[in-house]
Design a protein around this motif. Structure first.
Motif, short mmCIF file in Angstrom:
data_model
loop_
_atom_site.label_atom_id
_atom_site.label_comp_id
_atom_site.label_asym_id
_atom_site.label_seq_id
_atom_site.Cartn_x
_atom_site.Cartn_y
_atom_site.Cartn_z
N VAL A 211 0.84 -1.20 0.00
CA VAL A 211 0.00 0.00 0.00
C VAL A 211 0.88 1.25 0.00
N LEU A 212 1.91 1.24 0.84
CA LEU A 212 2.82 2.38 0.89
C LEU A 212 3.55 2.58 -0.43
N ILE A 213 4.02 1.49 -1.02
CA ILE A 213 4.71 1.59 -2.31
C ILE A 213 3.75 2.08 -3.38
N GLY A 214 2.49 1.61 -3.31
CA GLY A 214 1.47 2.08 -4.26
C GLY A 214 1.28 3.58 -4.18
N PHE A 215 1.19 4.11 -2.95
CA PHE A 215 1.10 5.56 -2.78
C PHE A 215 2.35 6.23 -3.35
N GLY A 216 3.52 5.67 -3.04
CA GLY A 216 4.76 6.26 -3.51
C GLY A 216 4.88 6.24 -5.02
N GLN A 217 4.53 5.10 -5.64
CA GLN A 217 4.61 4.99 -7.10
C GLN A 217 3.57 5.87 -7.78
N GLY A 218 2.42 6.04 -7.14
CA GLY A 218 1.40 6.92 -7.71
C GLY A 218 1.82 8.38 -7.65
N ALA A 219 2.46 8.76 -6.54
CA ALA A 219 2.86 10.16 -6.37
C ALA A 219 4.14 10.50 -7.12
N PHE B 34 0.01 12.36 4.64
CA PHE B 34 -1.23 12.33 5.44
C PHE B 34 -2.05 11.08 5.11
N MET B 35 -2.11 10.73 3.83
CA MET B 35 -2.87 9.56 3.41
C MET B 35 -2.29 8.27 3.99
N VAL B 36 -0.96 8.13 3.98
CA VAL B 36 -0.36 6.89 4.48
C VAL B 36 -0.45 6.81 6.01
N PHE C 226 4.28 4.55 11.72
CA PHE C 226 5.46 5.37 11.44
C PHE C 226 6.09 5.08 10.07
N SER C 227 5.90 3.87 9.56
CA SER C 227 6.61 3.47 8.34
C SER C 227 6.19 4.27 7.12
N GLY C 228 4.94 4.76 7.09
CA GLY C 228 4.47 5.51 5.94
C GLY C 228 5.27 6.78 5.69
N VAL C 229 5.55 7.52 6.77
CA VAL C 229 6.32 8.76 6.64
C VAL C 229 7.70 8.46 6.06
N ASN C 230 8.34 7.42 6.55
CA ASN C 230 9.68 7.07 6.07
C ASN C 230 9.66 6.64 4.61
N THR C 231 8.68 5.83 4.24
CA THR C 231 8.59 5.34 2.85
C THR C 231 8.35 6.48 1.88
N ILE C 232 7.38 7.34 2.18
CA ILE C 232 7.05 8.44 1.26
C ILE C 232 8.18 9.45 1.19
N ILE D 128 15.31 10.74 11.31
CA ILE D 128 16.15 11.05 10.15
C ILE D 128 15.30 11.65 9.03
N SER D 129 14.13 11.05 8.77
CA SER D 129 13.24 11.54 7.71
C SER D 129 12.80 12.98 7.98
N LEU D 130 12.39 13.24 9.21
CA LEU D 130 11.92 14.58 9.56
C LEU D 130 13.04 15.61 9.45
N TYR D 131 14.27 15.20 9.75
CA TYR D 131 15.40 16.13 9.63
C TYR D 131 15.61 16.53 8.17
N PHE D 132 15.60 15.54 7.25
CA PHE D 132 15.82 15.85 5.83
C PHE D 132 14.66 16.66 5.25
N ILE D 133 13.44 16.36 5.67
CA ILE D 133 12.28 17.11 5.18
C ILE D 133 12.37 18.57 5.63
N ARG D 134 12.73 18.77 6.87
CA ARG D 134 12.87 20.14 7.38
C ARG D 134 13.97 20.88 6.64
N GLN D 135 15.06 20.19 6.37
CA GLN D 135 16.18 20.80 5.63
C GLN D 135 15.76 21.19 4.22
N GLU D 136 15.01 20.31 3.53
CA GLU D 136 14.53 20.58 2.18
C GLU D 136 13.55 21.76 2.18
N SER D 137 12.68 21.82 3.17
CA SER D 137 11.73 22.94 3.26
C SER D 137 12.46 24.26 3.46
N ALA D 138 13.50 24.24 4.27
CA ALA D 138 14.28 25.45 4.49
C ALA D 138 14.98 25.90 3.21
#
Length: 433
Positions: free
Chosen positions: A272-280, A305-307, A352-358, A414-424
């Protein structure tokens, strides 16, 4: 648009996972727990195939998607043809190599004679099926990239129905055991490939089979862009081997069987997570290639949010259905209690795995392979292996179930750190613009 791309992809991936679950049902009920354990011991090989296939197909799709977004149809088509040729050659070579690993793998795991016999019967045939499976999945990414995810969903529906029908025929009626399950997978994969080739020959409007000039630059960028997927799946291969080694050493065949049964739920949710990822991913790559960086980031947030919602729903379903599910595959007074307790603990990781996968998919889609590779390797190798070799020896089978939640929670930082860095970085670019 995100749902239009993601939902068919999710259905396709879930249907693909249901093939594995159906195989497990027939093996568990008509062969026994030793058959289930034997199939699980070979999962590291399957993940290796996926590592090679996803590295090439995801990396190539990212390049083709950005080329399509910028309007370069010629490059887009050339990348498609080179990607599929590379996938074909690489998976055939992997099968040739894997044949020689059967005995060393079984020796290291110290599998008993009955489990080893089932292993060779099953994977001797699957070495023919697995390259076709990877090729079909690679073609599917380009079908979705062309904006026709519904077609690939329909093909996957056909695939799962054929597989279940052949399972029933070969195992229930012909009594071929694990060989029958493998033959069923091979035949259904071949028929699926025929339907996919028909699409690219007759229906495709963007990606077509053409002569192409091999590009070393495209090869380099493909492997680099897909490196996180390779690291992720290769890490899963190594970690699955470690799981089997530790469980066999500390618990035995019953532990491997219980882990296999709980793993089916985890596998479905991961699909399901990969499906969301491949769709997005095609949408994110297109938006990023068109310089719409904020749109790409917004697509990531919506998908996340969906995952998260999907993870919460599956967790609640596990709480309700754990008793019924534990007796579905085998009738064993030892295995069933292990499955019931394991499902509840293991499914905490779904929150928690959805955030990391996406997050990993997002960074791959925008060409930031380093961040994606770090996230994938953390949750699929480094943190995971530390948990595998520490928790089960300390807490037994409960420690086995705790590995996944602990790994996902630690990777989340780790995921949240990289996301915050990319947003900045995006905010800084907007200010400069």
């Amino acid at each position: 648009m995100l749902l239009q791309f993601s939902i068919p992809s999710i259905i396709a991936m879930v249907l693909t996972s249901l093939i594995t679950v159906a195989d497990g049902y027939f093996i568990g009920n008509y062969v026994g727990k030793e058959g289930l354990a034997a199939v699980n011991l070979g999962l590291p090989m399957i993940y290796f195939y996926l590592a090679v296939g996803l590295m090439i197909s995801v990396g190539g799709m990212a390049i083709a998607g950005m080329a399509l977004g910028s309007g370069d149809i010629k490059k887009c088509n050339s990348v498609f043809n080179q990607t599929m040729c590379m996938t074909l050659v690489s998976t055939v070579l992997v099968s040739s190599f894997m044949w020689f690993l059967f005995d060393p793998l079984l020796h290291i795991l110290n599998a008993d004679a009955q489990v080893a016999g089932f292993f060779k019967d099953y994977y001797g045939i699957m070495l023919l099926q697995l390259p076709i499976m990877v090729i079909n999945a690679s073609f599917g990414m380009f079908i979705r990239g062309e904006g026709k995810p519904q077609y690939f969903m329909q093909v996957n529906i056909l695939n799962v129905l054929l597989n279940i029908l052949f399972d029933y025929l070969f195992v229930r009626w012909f009594s071929w055991g694990v060989k029958g399950v493998a033959v069923a997978s091979l035949l259904s994969a071949i028929m699926t490939l025929v339907c996919i080739l028909y699409f690219f020959i007759k229906k495709s409007s963007v990606y077509k089979f053409r002569r192409f000039t091999f590009s070393s630059v495209v090869l380099k960028n493909t492997l680099f862009n897909g490196s996180s997927e390779f690291v992720g799946e290769m890490s899963m291969s190594i970690s699955m081997f470690a799981y089997n080694f530790v469980i066999l050493k500390n618990i035995g065949v019953d532990g491997v069987t219980a882990f296999t049964i709980v793993g089916y739920i985890a596998y479905i949710f991961n699909m399901v997570l990969i499906g969301f990822g491949q769709g997005a991913s095609p949408l994110i790559s297109f938006a990023y290639g068109a310089k719409e960086h904020l749109l790409a980031a917004n697509l990531r947030r919506i998908t996340t949010f969906m995952v998260l919602t999907a993870g919460a729903v599956v967790f609640l379903l596990v709480l309700v259905a754990s008793g019924w599910y534990s007796s579905l595959f085998v009738k064993s007074d030892v295995v069933e209690p292990l499955v019931r307790s394991g499902m509840i603990i293991f499914s905490v990781s779904f929150l928690f795995s959805g955030v990391n996968t996406i997050s990993a998919f997002y960074f791959t889609s925008i060409g930031r392979a380093k961040e994606s590779a770090i996230i994938s390797s953390a949750r699929s190798l480094f943190i995971l292996l530390i948990c595998i070799f520490t928790l089960p020896p300390l807490f037994g089978m409960t420690g086995v179930w705790l590995v996944a939640p602990m790994t996902e929670i630690l990777t989340l930082f780790i995921s949240l750190y990289f996301i915050r860095q990319e947003s900045a970085n995006q905010s800084h670019s907007l200010v400069q613009g």
